[in-house]
Design an enzyme around this catalytic site. Structure first.
Site, mmCIF file in Angstrom:
data_model
loop_
_atom_site.group_PDB
_atom_site.id
_atom_site.type_symbol
_atom_site.label_atom_id
_atom_site.label_comp_id
_atom_site.label_asym_id
_atom_site.label_seq_id
_atom_site.Cartn_x
_atom_site.Cartn_y
_atom_site.Cartn_z
ATOM 1 N N ARG A 171 0.866 -0.910 0.122
ATOM 2 C CA ARG A 171 -0.451 0.182 0.139
ATOM 3 C C ARG A 171 0.766 1.104 -0.422
ATOM 4 O O ARG A 171 0.669 2.421 0.547
ATOM 5 C CB ARG A 171 -0.894 0.290 1.216
ATOM 6 C CG ARG A 171 -1.930 -1.036 1.434
ATOM 7 C CD ARG A 171 -2.539 -0.489 -0.126
ATOM 8 N NE ARG A 171 -3.952 -1.591 0.334
ATOM 9 C CZ ARG A 171 -4.323 -2.524 0.178
ATOM 10 N NH1 ARG A 171 -2.941 -3.563 -1.011
ATOM 11 N NH2 ARG A 171 -5.426 -3.605 0.157
ATOM 12 N N SER A 245 -10.001 -0.388 3.342
ATOM 13 C CA SER A 245 -9.712 -0.312 4.792
ATOM 14 C C SER A 245 -8.918 1.050 5.134
ATOM 15 O O SER A 245 -8.241 1.726 4.250
ATOM 16 C CB SER A 245 -7.710 -1.343 4.740
ATOM 17 O OG SER A 245 -8.723 -2.342 4.263
ATOM 18 N N GLU A 341 -4.472 3.794 6.586
ATOM 19 C CA GLU A 341 -3.414 3.451 5.209
ATOM 20 C C GLU A 341 -3.834 4.975 4.079
ATOM 21 O O GLU A 341 -3.342 5.337 3.402
ATOM 22 C CB GLU A 341 -4.802 2.346 4.669
ATOM 23 C CG GLU A 341 -3.849 1.457 3.458
ATOM 24 C CD GLU A 341 -4.200 2.160 1.932
ATOM 25 O OE1 GLU A 341 -3.720 2.644 1.891
ATOM 26 O OE2 GLU A 341 -5.731 1.851 1.903
HETATM 27 N N1 EPU Z 1 -10.735 -10.252 10.419
HETATM 28 C C1 EPU Z 1 -11.854 -10.566 11.588
HETATM 29 N N2 EPU Z 1 -13.291 -9.382 11.260
HETATM 30 C C2 EPU Z 1 -13.215 -8.760 10.399
HETATM 31 C C3 EPU Z 1 -12.189 -8.275 9.529
HETATM 32 C C4 EPU Z 1 -10.793 -9.613 9.182
HETATM 33 O O1 EPU Z 1 -11.975 -11.520 11.756
HETATM 34 O O2 EPU Z 1 -13.673 -8.148 11.475
HETATM 35 C C5 EPU Z 1 -10.669 -11.322 9.865
HETATM 36 C C6 EPU Z 1 -11.048 -12.042 8.516
HETATM 37 O O3 EPU Z 1 -12.110 -13.502 9.037
HETATM 38 C C7 EPU Z 1 -9.745 -13.141 7.543
HETATM 39 C C8 EPU Z 1 -8.521 -11.731 8.174
HETATM 40 O O4 EPU Z 1 -9.140 -10.794 9.748
HETATM 41 O O5 EPU Z 1 -9.603 -13.971 8.371
HETATM 42 C C9 EPU Z 1 -8.021 -10.435 7.162
HETATM 43 O O6 EPU Z 1 -9.171 -10.279 6.446
HETATM 44 P P1 EPU Z 1 -9.994 -10.074 4.607
HETATM 45 O O7 EPU Z 1 -9.367 -11.767 4.120
HETATM 46 O O8 EPU Z 1 -11.491 -9.661 4.563
HETATM 47 O O9 EPU Z 1 -8.385 -9.233 4.251
HETATM 48 P P2 EPU Z 1 -7.833 -8.059 4.971
HETATM 49 O O10 EPU Z 1 -7.066 -8.282 5.616
HETATM 50 O O11 EPU Z 1 -9.601 -7.441 6.274
HETATM 51 C C10 EPU Z 1 -6.792 -6.747 2.409
HETATM 52 C C11 EPU Z 1 -7.358 -5.038 1.999
HETATM 53 C C12 EPU Z 1 -8.356 -5.622 1.408
HETATM 54 C C13 EPU Z 1 -8.610 -6.174 0.704
HETATM 55 C C14 EPU Z 1 -8.006 -8.113 0.921
HETATM 56 C C15 EPU Z 1 -8.212 -8.891 -0.001
HETATM 57 C C16 EPU Z 1 -5.197 -4.402 3.896
HETATM 58 C C17 EPU Z 1 -5.012 -3.338 4.301
HETATM 59 N N3 EPU Z 1 -6.340 -4.748 2.868
HETATM 60 O O12 EPU Z 1 -7.979 -6.760 3.424
HETATM 61 O O13 EPU Z 1 -7.610 -4.162 1.129
HETATM 62 O O14 EPU Z 1 -9.603 -6.762 0.084
HETATM 63 O O15 EPU Z 1 -7.512 -7.878 1.999
HETATM 64 O O16 EPU Z 1 -7.364 -8.706 -0.324
HETATM 65 O O17 EPU Z 1 -4.334 -4.380 3.682
HETATM 66 C C18 EPU Z 1 -8.030 -1.809 0.928
HETATM 67 O O18 EPU Z 1 -7.008 -1.570 0.512
HETATM 68 O O19 EPU Z 1 -8.943 -0.975 0.709
HETATM 69 C C19 EPU Z 1 -9.218 -3.114 1.092
HETATM 70 C C20 EPU Z 1 -10.145 -3.464 0.936
#
Ligand code: EPU
Length: 345
Positions: A171, A245, A341
């Site tokens: 990012r 995010s 972010e």
């Molecule tokens: N999780 C929770 N509770 C929550 C949210 C997430 O327990 O409320 C857990 C999920 O169950 C999962 C883990 O956290 O095990 C990761 O969650 P998720 O796969 O939804 O991905 P993320 O890490 O929350 C990142 C990116 C997103 C991108 C997704 C998919 C960052 C900051 N965010 O989110 O990017 O779409 O992976 O690749 O790296 C963005 O940058 O705006 C964005 C949406």
């Protein structure tokens, strides 16, 4: 061919509410919509606009506006999509910085040029995509990037930058650092490797494969899956203001990670090649009980704790107050400082 048009109009006291996906109120003292590289150069040469500090605005989907903007806002609306080259190794496609990102991804698939499908439905513009090196579902922009063109806002010169010069990180890029407000991206080229290989390692995509029984999806299917996954857990900024995010996923040492696992065995963590671990910020925030909570008119999205939302009529200060409260509780419980972010202005 540069078609010579008249200078773009300079708008004064322009509302930015419709130009940021959080829907936050703020006024730009000066706003200019640039539709071509020559528009940008005219602004660099402009006696009043040229020397002033600039805010480069794409889709406004990674921005938190906490006050009015004194800098000259250059709203990038440069259109265009074209095939640059096609060889057995790769297709190279180019888009104007003002093109909508998702529409561009859909268009490349319609043309039969897969490779960007995992990045479907990310809000924002093509020109903003390299700035924060957008990434989702196992693919980062940096992996599909060829080069980009821009204009140096000090000298007015055209520049072309390679991936190395863009210094992509998680990012992050040179456009968030050294070149912030200094180089305006006008066009971006993407390299889509051939033969196409689906990227299906991400847990949510693995789940889709099991649910549907489709184990060799085509690019269109991956695109549809990614859209469905995003729609299920991320709010549509047209309906609920947000900037995706709100925090980066923090990276910690192996020792720190072990310490946290010792206290919270269910913490979501991913090993990185260099021995560090990436933690899921959403999980940390969720574990602190923030999901669905609000402070004033700013809230934590019910289905994904990493996304802060505008519950209607919020101002930037409310979003910041909520963000700080979340940072404090995550620090208090896990000793981790979450880093925002989006760009906070
Ligand atoms: N999780 C929770 N509770 C929550 C949210 C997430 O327990 O409320 C857990 C999920 O169950 C999962 C883990 O956290 O095990 C990761 O969650 P998720 O796969 O939804 O991905 P993320 O890490 O929350 C990142 C990116 C997103 C991108 C997704 C998919 C960052 C900051 N965010 O989110 O990017 O779409 O992976 O690749 O790296 C963005 O940058 O705006 C964005 C949406």
């Amino acid at each position: 061919m540069v078609t010579d048009r008249t200078e773009p109009p300079i708008e004064r006291r322009a509302s930015l509410r419709a130009f940021n996906s959080f829907g936050l109120p703020a006024v730009a003292a000066t706003l200019v919509r640039v539709r071509s590289e020559s528009d940008v150069k005219r602004m660099v040469d402009h006696p009043e606009i040229g020397p002033a500090p600039k805010l480069i605005l794409g889709g406004g989907s990674n921005l938190v506006l906490t006050r009015d903007v004194a800098a000259v806002v250059l709203k990038v609306e440069i259109p265009g999509r074209r095939l640059v080259s096609a060889s057995p190794e790769a297709v190279v496609v180019e888009a104007g910085a003002g093109e909508n990102w998702h529409d561009f991804v859909a268009w490349t698939l319609e043309q039969g040029w897969p490779g960007l499908e995992n990045l479907a439905l990310i809000p924002g513009t093509v020109g903003a995509a390299p700035v924060q090196n957008i990434g989702a579902y196992g693919v980062e922009l940096a992996e599909r990037f060829e080069s980009l063109d821009g204009v140096d806002l000090i000298t007015g010169r055209s520049v072309t930058l390679s991936a190395a010069q863009c210094a992509f990180g998680y990012r992050d890029s040179v456009f968030k650092q050294l070149l912030a407000g200094k180089t305006l991206i006008t066009r971006v080229r993407f390299r889509l490797p051939r033969p196409w290989q689906p990227v299906l390692g991400y847990l949510d995509l693995q789940r889709r494969m099991h649910e549907t029984g489709v184990h060799d999806p085509d690019a269109r299917t991956v695109f549809d899956w990614v859209c469905a996954i995003r729609r299920a857990k991320l709010p549509d900024p047209q309906q609920i203001g947000n900037a995706g995010s709100f925090f980066k996923n923090p990276v910690v040492s192996a020792e720190q990670c072990r310490d946290i696992i010792g206290r919270d065995p269910s913490v979501v963590h991913y090993p990185l090649p260099d021995g560090h671990f990436k933690l899921a910020a959403g999980w940390l925030i969720d574990a602190c009980g923030w999901k669905g909570k609000s402070i004033g008119r700013a809230g934590v999205y019910e289905r994904q704790a990493l996304v802060l939302v505008n519950r209607g009529g919020a101002i930037g200060a409310e979003v910041l107050t909520l963000a700080r409260a979340i940072q404090e509780s995550v620090y208090g419980r896990f000793g981790i400082r979450l880093e925002p972010e989006p760009l906070i202005l």
